[in-house]
Design a protein around this motif. Structure first.
Motif, PDB file in Angstrom:
ATOM      1  N   ASN A   1      58.672  57.652  49.860  1.00  0.00           N
ATOM      2  CA  ASN A   1      58.702  56.315  50.457  1.00  0.00           C
ATOM      3  C   ASN A   1      57.654  55.441  49.792  1.00  0.00           C
ATOM      4  O   ASN A   1      56.673  55.944  49.230  1.00  0.00           O
ATOM      5  CB  ASN A   1      58.388  56.398  51.953  1.00  0.00           C
ATOM      6  CG  ASN A   1      59.558  56.912  52.735  1.00  0.00           C
ATOM      7  OD1 ASN A   1      60.691  56.548  52.460  1.00  0.00           O
ATOM      8  ND2 ASN A   1      59.293  57.771  53.685  1.00  0.00           N
TER       9      ASN A   1
ATOM     10  N   TYR B   1      56.365  54.539  57.887  1.00  0.00           N
ATOM     11  CA  TYR B   1      57.103  54.802  56.658  1.00  0.00           C
ATOM     12  C   TYR B   1      57.815  53.528  56.227  1.00  0.00           C
ATOM     13  O   TYR B   1      58.503  52.910  57.018  1.00  0.00           O
ATOM     14  CB  TYR B   1      58.122  55.930  56.878  1.00  0.00           C
ATOM     15  CG  TYR B   1      57.484  57.152  57.451  1.00  0.00           C
ATOM     16  CD1 TYR B   1      56.828  58.058  56.630  1.00  0.00           C
ATOM     17  CD2 TYR B   1      57.466  57.365  58.819  1.00  0.00           C
ATOM     18  CE1 TYR B   1      56.192  59.150  57.167  1.00  0.00           C
ATOM     19  CE2 TYR B   1      56.838  58.462  59.368  1.00  0.00           C
ATOM     20  CZ  TYR B   1      56.202  59.348  58.537  1.00  0.00           C
ATOM     21  OH  TYR B   1      55.553  60.434  59.056  1.00  0.00           O
TER      22      TYR B   1
ATOM     23  N   GLY C   1      60.381  52.351  53.466  1.00  0.00           N
ATOM     24  CA  GLY C   1      61.302  52.870  52.449  1.00  0.00           C
ATOM     25  C   GLY C   1      61.563  51.884  51.335  1.00  0.00           C
ATOM     26  O   GLY C   1      61.188  50.712  51.412  1.00  0.00           O
TER      27      GLY C   1
END
Lengths: 166, 617
Positions: free
Chosen positions: B433, B466, B468
């Motif tokens: 990521n 996270y 992406g």
């Protein structure tokens, strides 16, 4: 440039030390070899100010050399690259690259390094050639030149009027 | 005298001039660096930045920055952070080529949230307006979802438990019994019969008394003094008496028949009553067995619906911080990468053009900004914050560094310890990521007050962010709660609320796992898992089983008591009626006995009359 030419001819025709002209020629050729626009060239050029040489000769040498030097860039490139990538010299160049301001010399450029190497190698031959030329000029070439038609034409042009030594 | 090749005086003058130039640069460098740094910080944080002192030592290759304060753009009268001392040992060689490369940096004396005497707001520009619009979009979506979640949570609990109210059930069951109504009808009938028969008995008794008086009068007749007229009258009396006896006998027969009929009616009523009792007992039995513990599955949503709102608020608070950080990091990266794009220089017109040549590099190509290791340490003077950690490979061109920026920071805030580790892969082709942040902390006082549910305790948390490649942001967190106190706002029905509160009071530990995903192109999505729901489901099953068994028993007892009371009343009335039966029987017997007694009296009179005649003759 004409003024520089005048100065050069004046020095050639005077009793000045041939070394001043010969070193000026050799250093001028070295400066002509090394590409401009880097610290190395500036340093070499600056050194000339602290040397007792004929700067007019040096400048004319630079101009003269610069005309044909590009033809030698291929040789400089291959020589410089060979030097820069020589395993024995890599540690030296690595250390050199870690010195502040060294990077501005562009020593790690193949053409710069090659031209410097060739400039140093050819310095002595150029110096010798310079000495020989001055000697030849003063003994043989100068009287012939004075008698020549070119000299007479030049003498009639005010810009090229050469002051005769006492 | 021959002069040497070197011009000493020129050289000396030159050296002097160079020294003077170096001194001038040395004197002016610090204000210049200070201005550059201040401007850079203001661009990054979008608020005023102030630097107290800058000392750039070129020969030592070190940069010392003291008393740096950066304002909070959302709260201009407060500093986002202050740094007492920052020391960077940079690489002069790279700096001379326009690259800020630092092997090691140290930042100490970090404080945050300190008040400012002047506003730290910068004049607004277009970038902030766009940022605010994106944040507004997020906040609007968050608020919509919060409202929907709150309504759903309320509906979920109500629909699961709302139908089970023992009071209503008890009232409904008791009001459905047929016997109490029938009892009143029967009692009324029996009362009527009893009254009728009491009157009848009184009348019969009176008639028997009158007859007995008449019989006594007949007995007292002096036959010796009977005149023919008296005999005639006596004969008439006797005849009337015989007629009366006959009438009474008839009446006795009638009473007997009526009473038998009424008794039969009573028996039928009793049979009906018994049938009703039996029906009601069976009805209550069925009703009781119909009460089932609600099918509360582990997956049911009790608290998570409410927690969704709290988590959404909590995670939503961190989203803008994260997006700000990401935007800054991306801009920083972009600035570094754009430097690598060769700019088209205007080639000066030269008569002689030299070859470019090849450049040999003896060290790895580095970005224009790189701090290989940054150590962070320090504590606020008031002891509120202590931080220790490191960050590796802070650069504005991760492609050249060939590794992501990563780090670990241990924060101590009072009694709380937190560990943050992160890795930001801003390379053009990242391995994972773009950004991953993990967070771990413990011994937090947790005070969540969602609408409907309040929660207090101590928790250790683990979280992650996270980001992406597709722009999707996932913020997740896991909270391990201990010494938990759960409470719910009161709701209807009270019975369910009591049960719910009892179950909640039993829960002392829980795990909450929440994840929020925001895709700018789609929707904001929140997933929340917690074992509190499972614990509540388990607890509710237990307490509801206990409670329903108790309700069953209470209902059975109450109905049985009620039916027993009705039966007892019925039996009492029946007993009273039974008492009438014997009295009526006696009266009937008395009535039947009157003929015998009359016959006896008649015989006695005849005997006396015969004796009297014999004496006369």
């Amino acid at each position: 440039m004409i003024k520089q030419l005048q100065k050069m001819f004046k020095a050639l025709n005077s009793n000045k030390a041939p070394g001043e002209l010969a070193h000026a020629f050799a250093l001028g050729m070295l400066l002509a070899f090394v590409p401009k626009g880097n610290l190395l060239w500036v340093i070499l050029f600056a050194v000339s100010f602290f040397l007792r040489i004929n700067r007019a000769t040096m400048l004319l040498s630079i101009i003269l050399g610069s005309v044909f030097v590009p033809l030698l860039d291929g040789v400089f490139d291959s020589t410089g690259y060979a030097v820069l990538t020589n395993e024995n010299l890599v540690p030296f160049f690595t250390a050199l690259s870690e010195i502040p301001f060294a990077v501005f010399t562009r020593f790690n450029n193949s053409v710069v390094m090659g031209s410097l190497v060739w400039g140093i190698i050819l310095y002595i031959p150029f110096l010798a050639a310079g000495f020989m030329f001055v000697k030849k000029w003063r003994t043989t070439l100068a009287p012939l030149f004075r008698k020549s038609r070119l000299c007479r034409i030049l003498e009639n042009i005010p810009l090229f009027k050469v002051e005769k030594d006492d | 005298m021959t002069k040497g090749r070197l011009r000493i005086i020129r050289l000396a003058i030159c050296v002097f001039l160079i020294a003077a130039a170096v001194s001038a640069v040395n004197a002016g460098k610090n204000p210049l660096v200070k201005k550059i740094l201040t401007s850079g910080l203001q661009n990054i944080f979008g608020a005023k930045a102030e630097i107290g002192h800058v000392d750039l030592r070129l020969l030592d290759s070190s940069l010392v920055i003291r008393k740096t304060a950066v304002a909070d753009k959302d709260n201009p009268m407060q500093n986002l952070f202050e740094v007492e001392n920052a020391v960077l040992d940079f690489d002069l060689v790279n700096l001379l080529t326009g690259k800020f490369v630092t092997e090691l940096g140290e930042i100490t004396g970090i404080t945050y949230g300190t008040p400012r005497s002047t506003s730290g707001a910068l004049p607004e520009n277009e970038k902030y307006v766009v940022e605010r619009a994106v944040k507004k979009k997020f906040e609007t979506k968050r608020d919509e979802i919060l409202a929907a979640l709150e309504n759903k949570a309320k509906a979920d609990v109500a629909s699961l438990l709302g139908t089970y109210n023992p009071e209503t059930f008890m009232q409904e069951t008791l009001s459905s019994l047929k016997t109490p109504e029938m009892k009143d009808e029967i009692i009324e009938k029996m009362h009527q019969l009893k009254s009728d028969w009491k009157t009848e008995i009184a009348e019969t008794k009176n008639e028997i008394s009158l007859f007995e008086e008449r019989l006594e009068k007949l007995s007292e007749t002096d036959l010796d003094r009977l005149t023919p007229a008296a005999v005639k009258e006596l004969a008439g009396n006797v005849k009337d008496t015989v007629d009366s006896v006959k009438a009474m006998q008839k009446k006795a027969e009638t009473i007997q028949t009526r009473f038998t009929e009424d008794t039969e009616a009573i028996r039928k009523l009793a049979a009906d009553f018994n049938a009703s009792m039996e029906y009601d007992t069976k009805f209550v039995g069925n009703k009781i067995s119909s009460i089932k513990v609600p099918d509360i599955k582990d997956g049911e949503n009790f608290v998570s619906g409410y927690l969704n709102t709290a988590c959404m608020q909590l995670l939503g608070k961190w989203y803008p911080v994260f997006t700000d950080a990401m935007e800054t990091a991306r801009e920083f990266q972009q600035s570094g990468k754009s430097l690598n794009i060769p700019k088209k220089k205007k080639e000066p017109k030269r008569l002689v053009k030299r070859a470019e040549g090849r450049t040999v590099t003896y060290s790895r190509k580095l970005p224009t900004f790189l701090i290989k290791e940054l150590r962070i340490g320090g504590s606020a003077p008031d002891g509120k914050l202590a931080a220790e950690g490191f960050i590796l490979n802070i650069s504005n061109n991760a492609d050249l560094v060939e590794s992501p920026v990563s780090g670990e920071i241990a924060l101590t805030r009072g009694n709380f310890r937190e560990n943050i580790s992160f890795a930001g892969d801003f390379r053009t082709e990242p391995e994972k990521n773009m950004l991953e942040v993990t967070f771990r902390g413990g011994s937090y006082p947790v005070n969540m007050d969602g609408s409907g549910i309040s929660m207090a305790g101590k928790g250790s948390a683990e979280g992650g962010i996270y980001y992406g490649r597709d722009g999707k942001i996932v913020l997740g967190g896991k909270l391990d709660l201990a010494e938990l106190t759960l409470a719910s706002a009161a709701f209807e029905p009270d019975f369910i609320f009591d049960l719910y509160s009892r179950v909640m009071a039993e829960i002392k530990s829980a795990v909450i796992d929440a994840e929020m995903e925001f895709d700018p192109e789609k929707e904001l999505d929140l997933r929340l898992e917690t074992d509190i729901d499972r614990q509540i489901a388990l607890g509710l099953r237990k307490v509801m089983t206990e409670e329903i068994n108790s309700v069953k028993q209470k209902l059975e007892t109450e109905v049985n008591e009620k039916l027993a009371g009705i039966r007892s009343e019925f039996e009492a009335r029946k007993g009273e009626y039974e008492l009438l039966k014997s009295e009526i029987g006696r009266n009937v017997a008395s009535l039947r006995n009157l003929e015998t007694r009359l016959a006896e009296k008649q015989k006695e009179l005849e005997k006396q009359a015969l004796k009297s005649l014999i004496r006369k003759f």
